[in-house]
Design an enzyme around this catalytic site. Structure first.
Site, mmCIF file in Angstrom:
data_model
loop_
_atom_site.group_PDB
_atom_site.id
_atom_site.type_symbol
_atom_site.label_atom_id
_atom_site.label_comp_id
_atom_site.label_asym_id
_atom_site.label_seq_id
_atom_site.Cartn_x
_atom_site.Cartn_y
_atom_site.Cartn_z
ATOM 1 N N ASP A 131 62.975 75.738 70.974
ATOM 2 C CA ASP A 131 63.259 74.512 71.272
ATOM 3 C C ASP A 131 62.045 73.920 72.075
ATOM 4 O O ASP A 131 61.556 73.986 73.300
ATOM 5 C CB ASP A 131 64.276 74.215 72.154
ATOM 6 C CG ASP A 131 65.701 74.604 71.209
ATOM 7 O OD1 ASP A 131 65.801 75.348 70.319
ATOM 8 O OD2 ASP A 131 66.786 74.068 71.601
ATOM 9 N N LYS A 203 65.762 67.323 67.794
ATOM 10 C CA LYS A 203 67.129 67.353 68.837
ATOM 11 C C LYS A 203 66.939 66.407 69.925
ATOM 12 O O LYS A 203 65.716 65.760 70.168
ATOM 13 C CB LYS A 203 66.672 68.721 69.676
ATOM 14 C CG LYS A 203 67.540 69.026 70.851
ATOM 15 C CD LYS A 203 67.221 70.420 71.328
ATOM 16 C CE LYS A 203 67.987 70.731 72.709
ATOM 17 N NZ LYS A 203 67.315 72.149 73.258
ATOM 18 N N LYS A 239 70.010 68.327 66.140
ATOM 19 C CA LYS A 239 71.040 69.080 67.444
ATOM 20 C C LYS A 239 71.066 67.980 68.544
ATOM 21 O O LYS A 239 69.876 67.810 69.311
ATOM 22 C CB LYS A 239 70.124 70.143 67.957
ATOM 23 C CG LYS A 239 70.708 71.042 69.251
ATOM 24 C CD LYS A 239 70.073 72.007 69.492
ATOM 25 C CE LYS A 239 70.464 72.616 70.919
ATOM 26 N NZ LYS A 239 69.865 73.735 71.432
#
Lengths: 303, 290
Positions: A131, A203, A239
């Site tokens: 991430d 995300k 996400k």
């Protein structure tokens, strides 16, 4: 040419997803689906190996109970790079992935070499998913090339590990910027090679900045994913992270995904929730439907 | 031209906010002449659940402050109630045929009851706790601690005093409250929220629901986050229903039966023995001071 984002309409549309009635059987299905999409996250300075091991146990078996059919495991455990090895060992053979934040999370305000090395180390330690945070400072100064170039380099550094690109929408000021950043991130990731389903996610947030994930922001990002799919046939994952605390909110997000992207995205390969306290609220609602009585918060282990 | 009077919309008080029931239902309250006096919320089990969430979140801070401070806050609540005697007396008389003097007496007794509980906040520990005799050079203490969220099911009448007396006991010990007000006259319950809001009671510490009590018994009893239930004037059938439902989560359930006169007897309603069911007694060893 893409139409500019109409903030008022996006907010209205996002609100409309909260008005669907999901009851009984479909609610039960939705809750289980949400559970299977959670990236169980701990990103604190005080994280210890023991805390991560306990979190991994919860990830594999969210609730110790006899329930038919058995509850799914969550999708992944998300930790800092130094704890990836601990998580990897604890999750071995369970099917739960290890995600690691990297690139100088959460600010990303480090030299590029340090950020790239962060990624390489995390991958070496066994992270299945990385991430990353984008360079918001560069983005807001208009240095789009720089942001895109960095994302491309990070994707290369990831190797076979999947990449989630955190836009930190709470710092991007406008929904138009969110859309620009989403398009930029997707194209930058695609510039380094073909993308299989679920290999690249966008995300919303780190969870360290408020506001974190909101429905309008997520909707704008889902639309970017939809438009890219219609143009290229490539499925990018999504996400939302931070601020999704209740099962009801999670169901609202699932409705939004279904009505924006369709059923293809309704699985943990293409959609995730970055959360920790969400897990216990989902379990609480599942247990209510199973047992008939409403559970106490302390009936479930700490996430 | 004659003026159109503005009738108050009665709401429930949950988490420090005045809210309508999520169910959208309402109850028509008729006055003693059979005319429509007001509409109040017909609260649902979901309202109860969200009230329990609020109460649960408020518990750590409410139980953590000193008894002395809790006492000041309860006393402030009494002050606010005193300042609105007339309004509460009128509210009590809406559905009950009682004299204005009797209604005022009920408000006064409610104020006095709060003052008594305000006094108990930093004294109940001494009455319910003790220093246990041990054969050695150390101490052994038993100290009472609040349990958590206590559900209060108010009697039909007295509609204000019954509610205040029942919620005061667990509240003063540091528990947080979800109270379901009188079925017979929900108006005093609805306006008690305004007293809470103007008296430094932190949000979520007192939550007030109006509606049909019988609809909620089962859900109150089976909700595992509720640590105790305090009620009076329930039928035997309902007492059994609540006790059976509470068994699974081992709740403290206390049913009192107060006569009409008992409600006005401060020694009875504000007795520390009404606080005792809603505390856990913790016994600890302590090394000798010297």
């Amino acid at each position: 040419m893409r139409k500019p984002i109409d903030t008022v309409m996006v907010e209205q549309r996002a609100t409309s997803f909260t008005r669907r009635s999901i009851k009984t059987e479909s609610k039960q299905q939705g809750l289980r689906l949400a559970l299977s999409m959670i990236d169980l996250t701990t990103l604190e300075g005080k994280d210890s190996p023991e805390k991560v091991r306990s979190l991994c146990h919860k990830a594999i078996t969210p609730w110790e109970c006899e329930i038919e059919p058995p509850l799914p495991s969550v999708a992944a455990v998300c930790v800092y790079p130094s704890l990836v090895q601990v998580a990897k060992r604890a999750l071995e053979g369970s099917g739960v992935s290890v995600a690691s934040v990297a690139t100088g999370f959460p600010s990303g305000q480090y030299p590029l070499s340090v950020r790239l090395n962060d990624v390489v180390e995390a991958v070496k330690s066994g992270a299945d998913e990385i991430d990353m945070v984008i360079n918001r400072g560069a983005f807001l100064s208009g240095c789009m090339e720089e942001v895109a170039d960095e994302i491309a380099q990070v994707r290369v550094a990831c190797g076979n590990s999947h990449l989630k690109i955190i836009l930190e929408t709470g710092e991007l000021e406008t929904l138009e910027n969110v859309r620009i950043a989403s398009d930029l991130a997707i194209r930058a990731a695609a510039s380094t090679g073909p993308i299989n389903d679920g290999e690249v996610f966008i995300k919303t947030s780190t969870g360290k900045v408020s506001p974190a994930a909101t429905m309008p922001v997520t909707l704008v990002m889902l639309e970017a994913i939809r438009d890219y799919y219609e143009e290229t046939g490539v499925r990018i994952g999504m996400k939302p992270a931070g601020g999704i605390k209740t099962a009801k909110q999670a169901l609202h997000y699932l409705v939004m995904v279904k009505e924006t992207l369709g059923d293809d995205w309704l699985n943990s390969n293409l959609f995730r929730f970055g959360a920790s306290s969400l897990t216990n609220d989902v379990l609480r609602q599942i247990s209510k439907q199973q047992t008939g009585s409403y559970a106490a918060t302390y009936d479930f282990s700490e996430a | 031209m004659s003026r159109l009077t503005i009738a108050k919309t009665y709401k429930m008080y949950i988490g420090g906010k005045f809210v309508r029931t999520e169910s959208g239902r309402s109850i028509v309250v008729e006055n003693t002449k059979g005319e429509i006096a007001a509409h109040t919320c017909h609260g649902s089990r979901k309202d109860f659940r969200s009230a329990v969430e609020s109460a649960s979140n408020a518990f750590t801070s409410w139980s953590g402050i000193t008894g002395y401070l809790r006492g000041q806050i309860l006393y402030r609540m009494a002050e606010m109630l005193e300042g609105r005697r007339e309004e509460f007396a009128a509210a009590i008389q809406v559905t009950q045929k009682i004299t204005p003097a009797k209604a005022k007496k009920e408000v006064d007794a409610s104020v006095d009851c709060l003052v008594r509980f305000a006094g108990w906040t930093d004294k109940y520990q001494q009455v319910l706790g003790c220093s246990n005799a041990v054969a050695g050079d150390y101490y052994n203490f038993t100290v009472p601690q609040p349990q958590g969220v206590v559900a209060v099911i108010a009697p039909p009448a007295p509609s204000l005093l019954g509610l205040v007396a029942l919620l005061g006991a667990p509240l003063c010990a540091g528990n947080t409250i979800v109270a379901v007000g009188s079925d017979l006259n929900p108006i005093p319950t609805a306006i008690l929220g305004e007293i809470c809001q103007t008296s430094d009671i932190p949000a979520g510490v007192i939550n007030l629901i109006t509606g049909k009590q019988s609809e909620l018994f089962e859900h109150i009893a089976s909700h595992r986050q509720v640590a105790g239930i305090y009620s009076a004037a329930l039928s035997k059938k309902n007492r059994i229903l609540i006790e059976t439902g509470s068994a699974d989560s081992v709740k403290r359930v206390r049913f009192n039966s107060f006569s009409d006169e008992d409600w006005y007897d401060g020694d009875k309603v504000a007795s520390p023995w009404n606080i005792e069911p809603f505390v856990e007694l913790k016994t600890i060893w302590h090394p000798s001071a010297c």
